[in-house]
Design an enzyme around this catalytic site. Sequence first.
Site, PDB file in Angstrom:
ATOM      1  N   SER A   7      -2.979  -0.181  -0.434  1.00 57.07           N
ATOM      2  CA  SER A   7      -2.339   0.210  -1.680  1.00 57.07           C
ATOM      3  C   SER A   7      -2.024   1.704  -1.647  1.00 57.07           C
ATOM      4  CB  SER A   7      -3.243  -0.178  -2.861  1.00 57.07           C
ATOM      5  OG  SER A   7      -2.566  -0.063  -4.081  1.00 57.07           O
ATOM      6  N   GLY A  23      -3.905   3.111  -7.150  1.00 59.71           N
ATOM      7  CA  GLY A  23      -2.832   3.703  -7.939  1.00 59.71           C
ATOM      8  C   GLY A  23      -2.857   5.209  -8.076  1.00 59.71           C
TER       9      GLY A  23
END
Length: 529
Positions: A215, A128
């Site tokens: 990610s 993230g």
Amino acid sequence: MGDTPSQFAKAFPPVDLGYAIHKPTYINITASGLSVAKYNNIRFAQPPVGDLRFRKPKTPPPQTHGVQDGSQYPSTDCVSSAYAGVPFPGLNGTTWGQEDCLFVNVQVPDGIKEGDQVPVLHWIHGSGYAFGSKDTVGITVDPEGLFDNLRKSDEKFIFVTSNYRLGLYGWMSSPEEDMAANIGLHDSITAVQWTRDHISKFGGSPERITVIGQSAGAGIINLMLTSYGGSGKLPFSQVRFDIPDNYSLSTDSDVMENYVYNEVLKAAGCPDLACLRTASSDVLKAANHHLIVEVPTGTGGASFGPGIGFSPAVDGNIVPEEPMILLEQGRFHKEVQRVLAANTAFEGNGLSTDSNMPEAFPGYVRINFPTASNETIQRIQNLFPFPPDKPERLAWDWLTSIVYACHSTTITKAYGSKAYRYVMRIPPATHALDLTYFFFVDNQTTPVVSYDVARQSQEYLYQFLLGKGDKGDASLLPSPKYPAWPPYGTNFHTMDIVEHGFELKTDPWETNGICRTLIDIVKDPENGN
């Protein structure tokens, strides 16, 4: 840690990088008895402190005297703050790390020496854009399972991992200030350039570098592929994505960037950039913690922090436009030889617990499309039918597509005959599940439903890494017992990974028109800003 055992000194001699000499930090022995040297904590740039805060990484790294082994650094993690909701017990809700963090690790199996020109896998970690490292924090991988199954000398490879600045240090900027945007992206490109410049000294080939990320790490690689609109040359030849994490970037992000920047000023108690640049490390670390852990708004799981969160932004330079648009326009790095991109089938599941759907859905869309009309929101909603007893599926499927799957689809569609794509469908088919198969070590370290599927996954990865395709149409076919994996091409070939193996399918995000519709909305000046 410390001195290299004498029996390994000849197999793994010190490596002279020109600015520093490094010997292994330690030697790992895999389950099959293969020795792997780990050269940890090698600088790839100057420490990004003082006047170098909020600037692109500066090279070359500083000169260091004496033989280094990396053990003098207990940790080289960049400043990280983990939102309390992330699934990392012991880390969630905490902040750690340091600003002096621009380091790489290099893992070299026994039998590789300078001049061998073996392929290289360079890993860029996820989590993230807010936490994680080149080591074992956050979403990362260990190549031990791959190393353990090396059968022939020509299958050996070198594994590199690198850090990049996170949170406000790497992803906060203002177009009106003397600071760089997308610093974490610049850090990552510089790290891969380090690999290209120095890996031959370890026995690797600068012409056979595959970058791999998952990610946020895959999101960074996506931005690399479209960096500068395709101008210049990238320091790698292949790309292997695991779920690109890029929330659709606003085509006019100045207002959003300035909002995040101003929130950082407030959190740090600073009136301007000069104050931020001279603030103590404790002040900045506290501001980062506050904005990520205590007031996490972000974009529904793609990033953390105020507003749009600490994440990539269109800056008119290295990120000239939203990547999906650049790929569609042909403004990407065509010199890259092969691409493998992926997502899991249910990436967004669990990212929202809001069952107040569809009433709450416009808020999700307007995070990045503030001017989206009610008609546009209904158009998006129509793409994602949901069962009456599971209304949150609307938000989950939206996030699966806009944050993850459509980036993967758009990448493989752009590269066509040079691209491969898969969808992980083994239940629960949620974020990062595929890593346990492609980087399988054992069922205790990386538990899987099917050992056979894990080994099959690794065989395909080997063949992709080694640059092989055993059929005239460039299909991956590592063994006659496995199905041929053809390029994505114009038929939108996709491999579904299911409990019993790999199945050749057609990409549903393309054939159902989901990504086409979402790209049209991104491009619409009335609804994409």
